[in-house]
Scaffold this active site. Sequence first.
Site, short mmCIF file in Angstrom:
data_model
loop_
_atom_site.label_atom_id
_atom_site.label_comp_id
_atom_site.label_asym_id
_atom_site.label_seq_id
_atom_site.Cartn_x
_atom_site.Cartn_y
_atom_site.Cartn_z
N THR A 48 8.05 0.78 52.27
CA THR A 48 7.64 1.48 51.14
C THR A 48 6.89 2.92 51.55
O THR A 48 6.16 2.79 52.70
CB THR A 48 6.81 0.68 50.32
OG1 THR A 48 7.55 -0.30 49.88
CG2 THR A 48 6.06 1.57 48.90
N CYS A 80 -5.93 7.29 73.30
CA CYS A 80 -5.20 6.07 73.42
C CYS A 80 -5.23 5.50 75.04
O CYS A 80 -5.05 4.23 74.99
CB CYS A 80 -3.64 6.52 73.10
SG CYS A 80 -3.34 7.35 71.78
N SER A 106 2.56 14.50 63.19
CA SER A 106 1.50 13.46 62.93
C SER A 106 0.71 14.30 62.07
O SER A 106 0.10 15.23 62.48
CB SER A 106 0.68 12.75 64.21
OG SER A 106 -0.09 12.09 63.56
N HIS A 134 -2.67 13.65 61.05
CA HIS A 134 -4.04 13.69 61.30
C HIS A 134 -4.22 14.66 62.50
O HIS A 134 -5.37 14.86 62.73
CB HIS A 134 -4.74 12.30 61.71
CG HIS A 134 -4.28 11.69 63.12
ND1 HIS A 134 -5.05 11.60 64.05
CD2 HIS A 134 -3.09 11.16 63.46
CE1 HIS A 134 -4.47 10.88 64.98
NE2 HIS A 134 -3.25 10.79 64.80
N ALA A 166 3.03 9.90 64.78
CA ALA A 166 3.80 10.42 65.87
C ALA A 166 4.21 9.42 66.81
O ALA A 166 5.31 9.28 67.77
CB ALA A 166 3.22 11.27 66.46
N THR A 167 3.45 8.16 66.86
CA THR A 167 3.99 7.12 67.70
C THR A 167 5.22 6.32 67.34
O THR A 167 6.25 6.15 68.00
CB THR A 167 2.84 5.99 67.79
OG1 THR A 167 1.64 6.65 68.39
CG2 THR A 167 3.23 4.75 68.72
N GLN A 194 0.87 17.89 68.78
CA GLN A 194 -0.46 18.98 69.17
C GLN A 194 -0.26 20.21 68.77
O GLN A 194 -1.24 21.08 68.44
CB GLN A 194 -0.87 18.70 70.55
CG GLN A 194 -1.27 17.54 71.00
CD GLN A 194 -2.73 17.09 70.59
OE1 GLN A 194 -3.43 17.88 69.82
NE2 GLN A 194 -3.13 15.75 70.44
#
Length: 383
Positions: free
Chosen positions: A242, A329, A200, A202, A71-72, A180
């Site tokens: 890639t 973070c 994201s 994870h 997501a970053t 989230q």
Amino acid sequence: MGIYLDYNASSPIDHRVLDLMIDVYKNVYGNSDSRTHIYGENARKVVENARLQVAQLLRVKSGEIFFTSGATESNNIAIRGLRKYAEESGKKHIITSSIEHKAVLETVRSLKGERFEVDFVDPEEDGRVDLNKVLALIRNDTLLVSLMHANNETGVIQPVKEIGDVLAEKDILFHVDATQSCGKLVPELKELKYNMLSISAHKLNGPQGVGALVLRKRQYKLPPVKAITFGGLQECGIRPGTVPVALAAGLGKACELADAEYDENYARYLEKKQAIIEVIEKSGICYVFNGDQKYCMPNTINVSFLGVESEALMLSVKQFCGISNGSACTSHDYTPSYVLRAMGLDTERISSAVRISWGADTDKIELVNQVKKLIEVARGLKT
Ligand code: PMP
């Protein structure tokens, strides 16, 4: 063994996702952009299947999904990728909130040096950004509104539905950081109106290191987002490099499972939330929830045990209970949470705030036992 209650920082990989990824790592080792052999073709099939799975969870077209490293990166591309269009159109005004993740906050701040103007809207005390405060800031040169769906620290759900409905009628781009909420607020995301959306893997029991940027087409045209790194033409040039085939497959599988198991997962999240609230209420400890629970995610609680320093509490329970007091973070700096500060909470409440976040698979009995233990420790630390 202890209990892990920091799912908003990262969630454990689902064994079905991992099994698939191992199979892909072992057997599908080609480059999905290689056109000259069957190995490339096989890898491409895996990636395109994953793209379809992500698209189905969000009810968009697979051609609107672009794989990223998380997501970053998605947030960076969605925002910084608009620079050229902003120059051409003369629209350089951005509206966002002061409680966004750093991946949005620092990205919009980076544009301020390039003659962009940014307005940061503070939330109300309940943790929600007021829709009318956002709309009141709209100008003729407004390029973008960027707002998160659910806040990572408080779990408070923002009025992205209402803002999306209004902006759909205007020539203003709308970016939603759904890191989230993706996989948890499944029907809401299917209905949401936006131009760009970040997710994201994870955070939804998928692997770390992969995410997606969703770019919705309007009249067959993608939003005017350009790549921010340079290289090959992978992901239609939006994200050169890639494509990590097994990671993409893992994200796809995690999305498929989140879609298929939404109803039961939601009930399992909620059941645990009710159990935690009951334990806290019955314990008699002095507490206050941060963020209005009416608008809160079913898997998150941000609570202040008044008079108990959160740093001391987290250290004391470290061996048996993995909780946090905010975003991973920013956990290296000990300054008070900028999210809770923006909500206008007092210093004592902020310094005693802890975030508890769990998964659908978290064991309820174990959870209740560990939260009881946590409260006992907190009681002992009270000044
Ligand atoms: N946005 C939000 C709301 C988040 O919670 C996170 C992760 N903490 C991110 C963005 C960044 O996600 P990633 O780790 O995939 O870069």
